[in-house]
Enzyme design. Structure first.
Site, short mmCIF file in Angstrom:
data_model
loop_
_atom_site.label_atom_id
_atom_site.label_comp_id
_atom_site.label_asym_id
_atom_site.label_seq_id
_atom_site.Cartn_x
_atom_site.Cartn_y
_atom_site.Cartn_z
N SER A 186 -58.99 8.59 -0.63
CA SER A 186 -57.94 9.61 -0.45
C SER A 186 -58.51 11.00 -0.63
CB SER A 186 -56.78 9.36 -1.41
OG SER A 186 -57.22 9.38 -2.75
N GLU A 187 -59.47 11.18 -1.57
CA GLU A 187 -60.16 12.46 -1.73
C GLU A 187 -61.61 12.26 -2.15
OE1 GLU A 187 -55.85 13.69 -2.35
OE2 GLU A 187 -57.08 12.31 -3.51
N THR A 188 -62.42 13.22 -1.75
CA THR A 188 -63.81 13.34 -2.19
C THR A 188 -63.99 14.78 -2.65
OG1 THR A 188 -64.59 11.67 -0.62
CG2 THR A 188 -66.23 13.20 -1.49
#
Length: 282
Positions: free
Chosen positions: A45-47
């Site tokens: 979902s996020e990096t």
């Protein structure tokens, strides 16, 4: 080039039960195109990508990417990045406190004695919202009519919809098409539904974060920004008693969020564990 890399699990004390995050520990020299490509490759979902701060008050700067683009702020990436850097021995300007620089400015992260981290919820704008699509989008009529659905904007925008109970939250089976239309009407990143748990539970609220991405339903395992928006929503109603929230139950996660109110800030916290610690070739 080899760059230090960690994958951590946020808002849980048990691996594989929270919300995963990839952290690129030193993104100096990487282009925007490389950052975007790495985020698409991790497919989380996020990096996050750690950089030297531009504001002298900050300990570091972070850029937060989804597979589709960059976010000015997100909650679980804030805590996950702080955890990864602390574990690596990152020097702090003030012991016991981290100051992150990101797209919404400076965000303070507090370090608890048990290792839990909590970020100060950014300021938010609240706008009451009503749309007949809410019923069909959620396939539910179990709304808590004592509280108003509200759009909360703190750089990332969430539509908050109160339901009559935790069980009503768990029972929701969304209509993807109508949820997508609802979120377009509200111009939000996602929808959070929430309801009160029975008094004998360890947590006080069951929450779910629902998004439509590329035409498909996505349920976020545990969502820092949405929980921060919910805390701002409660505070605006004069509800400032500390509470715990549960998230991810429907998708077999065990996210736990601690929300604490003080005169200075609203704190959104939880535990984080490291699952992968190594390097990435860029």
């Amino acid at each position: 080039m080899q760059v230090a890399f960690k994958q951590v699990d946020v808002f849980t004390s048990s691996a594989f039960k929270g919300n995963p995050l990839a952290v690129i520990m030193d993104a100096q020299g990487l282009s925007d195109a490389q950052l975007a490509a790495i985020a698409r490759w991790t497919n989380l979902s996020e990096t996050t990508f750690v950089l030297p701060p531009q504001d002298e008050a900050a300990d570091y700067r972070v850029r937060i990417f989804t597979v589709e683009g960059e976010l000015p702020f997100a909650g679980h990436p804030t805590l996950g990045t702080a955890h990864a850097l602390l574990e690596a021995g990152w020097p702090l300007k003030t012991p016991g406190k981290i100051v992150q620089e990101c797209g919404v400015g400076l965000v303070e992260v507090k370090i608890s004695h048990d290792g839990a981290l909590a970020f100060a919820a950014p300021a938010a704008t609240l706008t009451p919202f009503s749309d007949a699509l809410m019923s069909s989008a959620l396939n539910s009529e179990a709304f808590d009519l004592s509280q108003a659905p509200t759009i909360v904007d703190m750089g990332i925008r969430w539509l908050l919809i109160p339901l009559s109970s935790a069980q009503a939250v768990l029972d929701v089976v969304p209509s993807v098409a109508d949820l997508h239309r609802l979120q377009q009407h509200a111009d939000v990143n996602g929808t959070m539904i929430f309801g009160a748990l029975p008094a004998d539970e360890n947590e006080q609220y069951e929450v779910r974060a629902l998004l439509v991405e590329n035409g498909s339903l996505t349920e976020d395992p545990v969502t820092g920004s949405a929980n921060a928006c919910l805390a701002r929503y409660f505070a605006a109603q004069g509800q400032t008693r500390d509470y715990r929230a549960r998230q991810g139950s429907v998708i077999q996660r065990e996210g736990r969020i601690q929300v604490s109110f003080s005169d200075a800030a609203i704190w959104i916290g939880g535990q984080t564990v490291t699952v992968i610690d190594g390097t990435i070739a860029v």
